[in-house]
Scaffold this active site. Sequence first.
Site, short mmCIF file in Angstrom:
data_model
loop_
_atom_site.label_atom_id
_atom_site.label_comp_id
_atom_site.label_asym_id
_atom_site.label_seq_id
_atom_site.Cartn_x
_atom_site.Cartn_y
_atom_site.Cartn_z
CE LYS A 43 5.95 3.69 17.77
NZ LYS A 43 6.39 2.51 18.73
CB ILE A 101 10.62 8.16 5.59
CG1 ILE A 101 12.00 7.73 3.59
CG2 ILE A 101 9.88 7.14 5.85
CD1 ILE A 101 13.08 6.86 3.40
CG ASP A 103 9.49 2.67 0.56
OD1 ASP A 103 10.17 3.36 -0.42
OD2 ASP A 103 9.43 2.08 1.28
N GLY A 105 4.94 5.59 -1.77
CA GLY A 105 3.39 6.40 -1.58
C GLY A 105 2.39 6.75 -1.71
CB THR A 107 1.89 5.98 3.67
OG1 THR A 107 1.83 4.79 4.14
CG2 THR A 107 1.56 6.64 5.21
CG ASP A 159 11.52 2.30 12.97
OD1 ASP A 159 10.56 2.56 12.80
OD2 ASP A 159 11.09 0.81 13.55
P1 IMP Z 1 5.29 4.12 1.96
O1 IMP Z 1 3.87 3.63 1.73
O2 IMP Z 1 5.75 2.87 1.28
O3 IMP Z 1 5.27 5.27 1.04
O4 IMP Z 1 5.67 3.60 3.01
C1 IMP Z 1 5.69 5.08 3.94
C2 IMP Z 1 6.16 4.49 5.95
O5 IMP Z 1 7.08 2.79 5.74
C3 IMP Z 1 6.76 5.67 6.31
O6 IMP Z 1 6.02 6.36 6.85
C4 IMP Z 1 7.73 4.46 7.14
O7 IMP Z 1 6.51 4.37 8.06
C5 IMP Z 1 7.84 3.63 6.56
N1 IMP Z 1 9.46 3.54 6.33
C6 IMP Z 1 9.82 3.14 4.43
N2 IMP Z 1 11.25 3.78 4.47
C7 IMP Z 1 11.73 3.08 5.53
C8 IMP Z 1 12.45 3.98 5.43
O8 IMP Z 1 13.89 3.83 5.07
N3 IMP Z 1 13.32 4.12 6.98
C9 IMP Z 1 12.74 4.06 8.17
N4 IMP Z 1 10.86 4.13 7.98
C10 IMP Z 1 10.24 3.44 6.57
MG MG Z 2 5.58 7.42 8.12
#
Ligand code: IMP
Ligand code: MG
Length: 177
Positions: A43, A101, A103, A105, A107, A159
């Site tokens: 979302k 965002i 984080d 990477g 996703t 969120d």
């Molecule tokens: P990744 O796969 O670790 O890069 O995670 C990315 C996903 O984690 C993002 O699309 C967010 O949904 C969630 N996320 C990571 N860090 C935050 C944050 O600080 N605030 C809110 N959502 C976050």
């Molecule tokens: Mg996200």
Amino acid sequence: MNKETPEVLISEEEIQARVLALAAEISSDYRDADELVMVGVLKGSFIFLADLSRRLSIPRTIEFIAVSSYGNGSISSGAVRLVMDVRGNIEGKHVLIVEDIVDTGHTIKYLTGMMKSHRPASVKTAALVRKAESAEVDVTIDYLGFDIGDEWVVGYGLDFAEQYRTLPYIGFVKPTD
Ligand code: IMP
Ligand code: MG
């Protein structure tokens, strides 16, 4: 918990200025394309996508996808699952994945591969914020808003336990436990 007002990390003015600059860059890069398909990741991307898409000066359409990661909500397990795919046909089209965002990477890496399986003309990525120090996989963000440190941020779509998504700025809250 949600009665707390998060502290400002990136102000509404800073976000709006950056979104405008990114939109100008994207409009220029895709000036010769017939259409840009913007794929928002639900979302969290809904506000960034809404603002960014309305600032473009090129033909664009909107799609959404939804993912879920296994495991605890605030700790990325690295395993990502698609729970909703795009509805339109993106074969042969230019695709821009729009994320809130990045984080670890995981996703965005998974989604880039996923979109490529639809055989589009190209796939690029846009993210409003990136936690540069948290990267676990090597991913390219073609259009990046801001780099931030490793802290949980909320607002502008982001969120904490479904709260704070509609704040106009990006802020941080200290988890109480
Ligand atoms: P990744 O796969 O670790 O890069 O995670 C990315 C996903 O984690 C993002 O699309 C967010 O949904 C969630 N996320 C990571 N860090 C935050 C944050 O600080 N605030 C809110 N959502 C976050
Ligand atoms: Mg996200």
